[in-house]
Design an enzyme around this catalytic site. Sequence first.
Site, short mmCIF file in Angstrom:
data_model
loop_
_atom_site.label_atom_id
_atom_site.label_comp_id
_atom_site.label_asym_id
_atom_site.label_seq_id
_atom_site.Cartn_x
_atom_site.Cartn_y
_atom_site.Cartn_z
N SER A 1 0.83 -1.20 0.00
CA SER A 1 0.00 0.00 0.00
C SER A 1 0.87 1.25 0.00
O SER A 1 1.95 1.28 0.62
CB SER A 1 -0.91 0.02 1.24
OG SER A 1 -1.60 1.25 1.36
N TYR B 1 -1.88 -0.39 10.19
CA TYR B 1 -2.08 -0.90 8.83
C TYR B 1 -0.83 -0.64 7.98
O TYR B 1 -0.33 -1.54 7.30
CB TYR B 1 -3.29 -0.23 8.19
CG TYR B 1 -3.48 -0.57 6.74
CD1 TYR B 1 -4.03 -1.79 6.35
CD2 TYR B 1 -3.11 0.33 5.74
CE1 TYR B 1 -4.19 -2.11 5.01
CE2 TYR B 1 -3.28 0.02 4.40
CZ TYR B 1 -3.82 -1.20 4.04
OH TYR B 1 -3.97 -1.51 2.70
#
Length: 260
Positions: free
Chosen positions: A153, A163
């Site tokens: 990501s 995350y």
Amino acid sequence: MFSLDAFRLDGKVAIVTGAGARNNSIGEAYAKGLAAAGASVVVADLDAGGAERIAQEIISAGGQAKGVRADITDPASVGAMAALARTAFGGVDILVNNAALMVDVKWAPPTRTPIEQWNHIMAVNVTGALICAQAVAPMMRERGGGKIINQVSAGAFPANSVYGVSKLALVGLTTALAAELGRDNVNVNAIAPGMTASDAGSSMTPDESPLAKFLSGVCALRARGQPDELVGALLLLCSPAGAWITGQVLHIDGGWVVRP
């Protein structure tokens, strides 16, 4: 001499995790893109019905696919997924580790993240990818090589949340697997998407959100892309056209993360 046929995947077998739970998802785009290039696709997801739905859509379009429920944190479940690929299509050539926790993550600084949540995110986003790689690597060796693509990501560059930390850890796993499996002719790379117009992405960062507005001002091209705009990078990394690429992260994000 180079040929566009180098992007074809005829005769190859792919597993895409996290490809059935949501509409207009990146996993769905990946599964359908691989099938369009000629691969037989195992569509895996915790949502068995969603996985079967995407598989049937691939079949209706003329491709080959199987849907399967898979919990990537459970080695037995992942082993059953890999066994299905062998039984249905003969083995595995391509693994796309797309399944991850994102929408369900409670965004908080690391010091305010409960350890139980930290462990759960790491179990899915990092350990789950390793469990899948361990399950398919022997089959790839049997077939003379393979491709593993990990979904990371733009939010990992830099990481400022649990995350993001999990996705940066997955970058580390990508390079470690590339170094280990290269001699077996297994390429291991990662794709780092930016802000997408998937249902999940749009729900997390609607156009009026502060992050979306900020990125609209800083991205070199445009802040948001469609899931299908990631498929070209995936096909490069999965096909003979990308045979000399390993241990890399491709940033597909409109110029959000600009790296040399």
